[in-house]
Motif scaffolding. Structure first.
Motif, short mmCIF file in Angstrom:
data_model
loop_
_atom_site.label_atom_id
_atom_site.label_comp_id
_atom_site.label_asym_id
_atom_site.label_seq_id
_atom_site.Cartn_x
_atom_site.Cartn_y
_atom_site.Cartn_z
N ILE A 46 -7.06 0.24 6.97
CA ILE A 46 -6.13 -0.81 6.53
C ILE A 46 -6.13 -1.97 7.53
O ILE A 46 -6.19 -3.14 7.14
CB ILE A 46 -4.72 -0.24 6.36
N SER A 86 2.41 -1.72 4.52
CA SER A 86 1.78 -0.40 4.41
C SER A 86 2.81 0.71 4.48
O SER A 86 3.50 0.88 5.50
CB SER A 86 0.74 -0.19 5.51
N VAL A 131 -8.08 3.56 0.90
CA VAL A 131 -7.80 2.80 2.13
C VAL A 131 -8.88 2.99 3.19
O VAL A 131 -8.96 2.20 4.14
CB VAL A 131 -6.42 3.16 2.71
N ILE A 145 0.85 -1.19 0.00
CA ILE A 145 0.00 0.00 0.00
C ILE A 145 0.89 1.24 0.00
O ILE A 145 1.78 1.38 0.83
CB ILE A 145 -0.92 0.01 1.24
N ILE A 177 4.45 -2.46 8.70
CA ILE A 177 4.10 -1.05 8.56
C ILE A 177 5.34 -0.16 8.58
O ILE A 177 6.24 -0.37 9.41
CB ILE A 177 3.15 -0.60 9.70
#
Length: 212
Positions: free
Chosen positions: A89, A68, A50, A6, A103
């Protein structure tokens, strides 16, 4: 591995994409503008919002890991937008039953002294404060999670274009600095550290950091 990334066209996300493709992974890049993605046999681009967790869950299903690099820097209200997006998310990753969630965090929540975080110092730049505070709250949300297998990687205070050296240090919740008191890492080495963690997890359900 089959990875969903993402924010694959962003400042950090684009380097993560390059590193992941160089390692031979199959990537689904989840972005607002797929037309900005490079052409590659192992890359599929998908347009997504998102904050629409139901739709996003369908796009994430079937992947081994969700990465992410979502930031929200381009928005006027960075903090609220970032947190809303991050929560969307998280909800989608859970609904899609993806085994791992990695992340990109911020440096602001790293400690420069016991109980003192970088974002709370007078010198912290106002332009980055919204994202830093959002990333700190996101970390706290993750630490309260009971089901997600998550990892957050926070960069050094300065993350800049440079070289992929592989010569970096890893830490946990304290800001890492070099012999001159500088806290820096290249985008390329940050991407290397994050993909190393994706491939060989060593910081499950925790945050770590990387710097020279």
């Amino acid at each position: 591995m089959k990875l969903a990334l993402i924010g694959a066209t962003g400042y950090i996300g684009s380097k993560l994409l390059a590193e992941a493709l160089a390692r031979g992974h199959d990537i689904t890049a989840i972005v607002q503008h797929p037309e900005k993605l490079p052409a590659h046999a192992k890359l599929t681009g998908i347009a997504a919002d998102v904050t629409d967790s139901n739709a996003l869950a369908g796009q994430l299903a079937g992947h081994d890991v969700v990465i992410s690099a979502f930031s929200g820097h381009a928005q006027a209200d960075v903090y609220d937008y970032y947190l809303a997006g991050f929560k969307g998310i998280v909800t989608a990753v859970k609904a899609a039953k993806v085994p791992r969630f990695v992340i990109v965090g911020g440096a602001g929540s790293l400690e420069i002294a016991p109980g003192v975080q970088l974002v709370d110092t007078p010198e912290f730049p106002d332009q980055w404060k919204g994202t830093a505070l959002g990333a700190r709250d996101a970390l706290n949300l993750l630490r309260a999670e009971t089901t997600l297998d998550w990892t957050m990687l926070s960069p050094a205070a300065h993350i800049v274009p440079g070289e992929r050296t592989g010569q970096f240090r890893l830490g946990t919740d304290q800001l890492l600095t070099d012999a001159n008191g500088e806290s820096t890492v290249s985008l390329e080495d940050f991407a290397m550290a994050l993909l190393d963690e994706v491939e060989q997890p060593k910081h499950r359900r925790s945050r770590f950091t990387v710097a020279y």
